[in-house]
Design an enzyme around this catalytic site. Sequence first.
Site, PDB file in Angstrom:
ATOM      1  N   GLY A  92       0.840  -1.201   0.000  1.00 53.89           N
ATOM      2  CA  GLY A  92       0.000   0.000   0.000  1.00 53.89           C
ATOM      3  C   GLY A  92       0.870   1.244   0.000  1.00 53.89           C
ATOM      4  N   GLU A 152      10.360   1.985   0.373  1.00 56.06           N
ATOM      5  CA  GLU A 152      10.011   2.641  -0.901  1.00 56.06           C
ATOM      6  C   GLU A 152      10.172   4.148  -0.760  1.00 56.06           C
ATOM      7  OE1 GLU A 152       6.878   0.923  -3.824  1.00 56.06           O
ATOM      8  OE2 GLU A 152       6.174   0.414  -1.815  1.00 56.06           O
TER       9      GLU A 152
HETATM   10  C1  LIG Z   1       4.441   0.457  -6.834  1.00 54.94           C
HETATM   11  N1  LIG Z   1       4.747  -0.055  -5.578  1.00 54.94           N
HETATM   12  C2  LIG Z   1       3.850  -0.520  -4.648  1.00 54.94           C
HETATM   13  N2  LIG Z   1       4.082  -0.223  -3.347  1.00 54.94           N
HETATM   14  C3  LIG Z   1       3.205  -0.597  -2.386  1.00 54.94           C
HETATM   15  N3  LIG Z   1       2.067  -1.255  -2.636  1.00 54.94           N
HETATM   16  C4  LIG Z   1       1.794  -1.573  -3.912  1.00 54.94           C
HETATM   17  C5  LIG Z   1       2.675  -1.235  -4.970  1.00 54.94           C
HETATM   18  N4  LIG Z   1       2.147  -1.704  -6.106  1.00 54.94           N
HETATM   19  C6  LIG Z   1       0.969  -2.305  -5.771  1.00 54.94           C
HETATM   20  N5  LIG Z   1       0.746  -2.196  -4.444  1.00 54.94           N
HETATM   21  C7  LIG Z   1      -0.426  -2.663  -3.651  1.00 54.94           C
HETATM   22  O1  LIG Z   1      -1.169  -3.585  -4.440  1.00 54.94           O
HETATM   23  C8  LIG Z   1      -2.521  -3.139  -4.632  1.00 54.94           C
HETATM   24  C9  LIG Z   1      -3.018  -3.557  -5.990  1.00 54.94           C
HETATM   25  O2  LIG Z   1      -3.195  -4.945  -6.049  1.00 54.94           O
HETATM   26  P1  LIG Z   1      -4.374  -5.734  -5.250  1.00 54.94           P
HETATM   27  O3  LIG Z   1      -5.574  -4.827  -5.206  1.00 54.94           O
HETATM   28  O4  LIG Z   1      -3.818  -6.033  -3.879  1.00 54.94           O
HETATM   29  O5  LIG Z   1      -4.595  -6.953  -6.077  1.00 54.94           O
HETATM   30  C10 LIG Z   1      -2.400  -1.614  -4.462  1.00 54.94           C
HETATM   31  O6  LIG Z   1      -3.643  -1.044  -4.125  1.00 54.94           O
HETATM   32  C11 LIG Z   1      -1.361  -1.498  -3.359  1.00 54.94           C
HETATM   33  O7  LIG Z   1      -1.960  -1.685  -2.085  1.00 54.94           O
END
Ligand SMILES: CNc1ncnc2c1ncn2[C@@H]1O[C@H](COP(=O)(O)O)[C@@H](O)[C@H]1O
Length: 369
Positions: A202, A232
């Site tokens: 997230g 990050e």
């Molecule tokens: C770019 N770097 C990143 N850093 C942190 N969290 C990330 C992310 N990329 C994706 N997500 C996490 O994955 C969710 C989408 O997939 P799902 O709805 O779970 O399948 C995003 O809403 C975020 O919470």
Amino acid sequence: MEAEMREWCVALPKVELHAHLNGSVRDSTLLELAKQLGDRGVIVFEDVKDVIMKNGRSLPECFKLFDLFHILTTDHDTVTRITKEVVGDFAAENVVYLEIRTTPKNNEAKGMTKRSYMNAVLKGLKAVEDVDAVLFDSILRPDETLSRTPVGDLDGVTKKKKIYVRLLLSIDRRETTSAALDTVNLAMEMKDQGVVGIDLSGNPVVGEWETYLPALEHAKELGIPITIHCGEVPNRKEIQAVLDFCPQRLGHVCCLNDEEWKKLKSSMIPVEICLTSNVMTGGAPSLELHHFADLYNAKHPLSLCTDDSGLFSTSLSNEYYLVASTFSLSKAELFRLAQGAVEFAFVDDEVKKFLRAVFEHVARKGLMP
Ligand SMILES: CNc1ncnc2c1ncn2[C@@H]1O[C@H](COP(=O)(O)O)[C@@H](O)[C@H]1O
Ligand SMILES: [Zn+2]
């Protein structure tokens, strides 16, 4: 030369350990879903189209986009559809083991609970076509496994590709302690249905470590493996806390200072490296200056991953290609990177044995130079 290397990276059997379901959706599917919602007057298609197709994504933009993706994808049938497509896409590029992570979502308006969301994901896995997506029947004879993996293709045997798929449940940093605990309990409940771990992800500028800690500790007590998005952004206090927590794996590790870097290296915690994602979101200044090189030279346990192949227009094969072209790794070194990732998978030993056999078979037969 470039084309030959790209093809080789596609043919290479690969292991993907860090892929978010909603970040891995094809643009064409997102556009189709946006069109449908546009026609129903829920969104303005033209506005959304430009956002989906835009290149270059800063970290804050990524999280705005995820909110949009979730509007497009969060109903049971669509979750099933995207799961099926994402697994098919990874299998098509010879990923032999895939851990997909996703955030179970409660959505009262859609009659969705975290459990029903996950059931829709399971339905998607079972619906994968043209590929054997193995979720439950992990015990197969080795020769059967081998003849149906990408190795089979290289041998000139045209059988269905085989991909082992396991699931990680993500805790979103926006969630409360109680919601995070629900996710851990759900992971425990779904242990026999392919769920092998917990992820913390997230927007890294949102939320406090103390909020998720009880849930992460609960997972630890239950013996559920954990991976955490770490560094990050340069949040010193949290990076320290994450390193002290000692999860089974870490994602990203971009913004570590010298002391944290030393601590990471001595911990030997395997790192999920996401080159394109880090460069696009500013976690690394460029491909050339990405911290992959330092960790690789230090022989730190690493695996190459996509993070969000849809959002960042990449693929696991492309990430291997980028490592080869940026850091001049040989094919033998790329092969060892892919092979090494098997050891960091959260899956049981039985499946690991088969995956090891896949790589050994390829090496023995000289199928990959
Ligand atoms: C770019 N770097 C990143 N850093 C942190 N969290 C990330 C992310 N990329 C994706 N997500 C996490 O994955 C969710 C989408 O997939 P799902 O709805 O779970 O399948 C995003 O809403 C975020 O919470
Ligand atoms: Zn991630």
